[in-house]
Scaffold this active site. Sequence first.
Site, short mmCIF file in Angstrom:
data_model
loop_
_atom_site.label_atom_id
_atom_site.label_comp_id
_atom_site.label_asym_id
_atom_site.label_seq_id
_atom_site.Cartn_x
_atom_site.Cartn_y
_atom_site.Cartn_z
CD GLU A 123 -3.14 -1.09 2.03
OE1 GLU A 123 -3.11 -0.24 2.93
OE2 GLU A 123 -4.09 -1.88 1.88
CD GLU A 224 -3.06 -6.50 3.83
OE1 GLU A 224 -1.97 -6.57 4.39
OE2 GLU A 224 -3.78 -5.47 3.88
#
Length: 305
Positions: A123, A224
């Site tokens: 991220e 995720e």
Amino acid sequence: MRFSAVAATALAVSPAIVAAAKGTMGFALGTKQPSGDCKTQTDYEDDFDAIKSRSGATIVRGYSASDCESAKNIMPAAKSKGFKVVLGIWPDVEESFQKDLKAITDVASTYADSIYAVTVGSETLYRGNFTGPELKEKISTVKGKLPKGIKVGTADSWNKFADGTGDAIIGTADIIMVNAFAFWQGASRENATHVYLDDMYQAVTHIEKVAGGPDKKPEIWNGETGWPTVEGTDYDKAKGGLSNAEHFYQHGFCSLLDWGFNAFYFEVFDEPWKPASIGDNGKAADETAWGAMTADRKTKFSLKC
């Protein structure tokens, strides 16, 4: 596999629909024991035994290969237990980038068959630490240091692929992990599966378009997803708790697998050593209880899909 918005909606209603061979299930796995001490090779072996016996999964992913000397300890454990590992590089600062890269190159030749892939960043586009072209350069650097055959890519939030922020890495990354948390979008229990599948749909279809078609896209995983099992950790209409976590696992996570996509659940074990934290909404955001299992490796609900 591809799926349409109509299919995503159908899945939200009926997660039993299957359009392809079931996808591969994996779990995010931390580097520390419940006490906060670093895991040893034996700890990882015990982790793998619990994961395989309770879920059937044989692949895990990490985030920093040098943290707690994780690459050095997890790779021999993975080889002995028949697991694959996605090793991670934290590129946000040069020191961690170099440390993680060295930790991986130190084990890459010996354990190449057990390294499923390497992710450069988690991220980092979402946080704005790199632009797409900058991340592409980091991925290229890592690819040049590893034996051929080891896939290299990144993991980032679904919206950073859907909105084009990550376009520059498409064509360089061998594998892209799309993170999608209906919980952090404030989705209710009833709407979480739809939000999750739609997020994945938006990211995957954009990647396919930029790549030039489904047959030209990189390998794509859901990197995720998850739901906290502790009550009191809420985000808008998303409410933490064991019942809601089980519902999302079975109706959301399992649905994506049923639809033929590979996916990692965050995470496999609770991590009680993590400090207290506050979410973007100013409320408590307990990060210790996102595990599908307790810290002592007991299942909270059925992990079979």
